[in-house]
Design a protein around this motif. Structure first.
Motif, short mmCIF file in Angstrom:
data_model
loop_
_atom_site.label_atom_id
_atom_site.label_comp_id
_atom_site.label_asym_id
_atom_site.label_seq_id
_atom_site.Cartn_x
_atom_site.Cartn_y
_atom_site.Cartn_z
N GLY A 171 -0.16 4.52 -0.25
CA GLY A 171 -0.69 5.73 0.37
C GLY A 171 -0.51 6.94 -0.52
O GLY A 171 -0.80 6.89 -1.72
N ASP A 172 0.01 8.05 0.03
CA ASP A 172 0.22 9.28 -0.73
C ASP A 172 1.52 9.24 -1.54
O ASP A 172 1.73 10.08 -2.41
CB ASP A 172 0.28 10.49 0.21
N LEU A 173 2.39 8.28 -1.30
CA LEU A 173 3.70 8.24 -1.94
C LEU A 173 3.67 7.66 -3.35
O LEU A 173 4.37 8.12 -4.23
CB LEU A 173 4.68 7.46 -1.08
N GLU B 171 1.22 4.63 -6.10
CA GLU B 171 0.05 3.77 -6.25
C GLU B 171 0.27 2.45 -5.53
O GLU B 171 1.41 1.98 -5.42
CB GLU B 171 -0.20 3.50 -7.73
N ASP B 172 -0.82 1.89 -5.05
CA ASP B 172 -0.72 0.56 -4.43
C ASP B 172 -0.17 -0.43 -5.46
O ASP B 172 -0.45 -0.32 -6.65
CB ASP B 172 -2.10 0.07 -3.96
N TYR C 282 0.85 -1.20 0.00
CA TYR C 282 0.00 0.00 0.00
C TYR C 282 0.88 1.24 0.00
O TYR C 282 1.65 1.47 0.92
CB TYR C 282 -0.94 -0.02 1.20
#
Length: 141
Positions: free
Chosen positions: A18-20, A22-23, A16
């Motif tokens: 998150g904001d960093l 794509e999953d 996952y």
């Protein structure tokens, strides 16, 4: 938990981001090695004698996974060790000359089938090492 480990099983990898980033959902990217059945010496025979002046042949049921490898470790009471990377063909012999260099007394024999999977992710990579180990405790005389 060790009891939930499953031999020769393929797993998905999910990371996952998150904001960093794509999953990452990578299906069937990690596979555990096949179960390891050691047939000789008898690993259940606690403190069975092994002669330091004779070759020691380790035998197991060969695996069918070309990515798996066998690692054999013999460790004496002084932590001197013999480590072997063997082909998964069912047998390997440790020469008496090697055993004779070890300290007499308690001896651990560890036979391992392991597999490494490398997974490329969006941000970096992952290396997964899975092992199936069998341990035996002997008396080197």
């Amino acid at each position: 938990e060790a009891a939930s480990w499953s031999a020769a099983t393929t797993y998905d990898v999910v990371l996952y981001g998150g904001d960093l980033f794509e999953d990452n959902v990578l299906l069937q990217r990690v596979t555990t090695p096949p179960a390891l059945v050691v047939t000789a010496p008898d690993l259940d025979a606690l403190d069975a004698p092994i002669a330091a002046d004779e070759d020691l042949t380790i035998e197991w049921e060969p695996g069918d996974d070309p990515e798996a490898r066998i690692i054999i470790r013999v460790i004496d009471a002084d932590n001197n060790a013999i480590t072997v990377h063997a082909t998964d063909d069912g047998a390997y012999t440790i020469p008496a000359a090697e055993l004779g260099a070890l300290t007499l007394g308690p001896l651990d024999l560890i036979v391992t089938r392991e597999r490494t999977d490398r997974v490329q992710l969006t941000a970096g990579g992952l290396t997964v090492l899975d092992r199936f180990e069998r341990w035996g405790f002997f008396d080197l005389f």
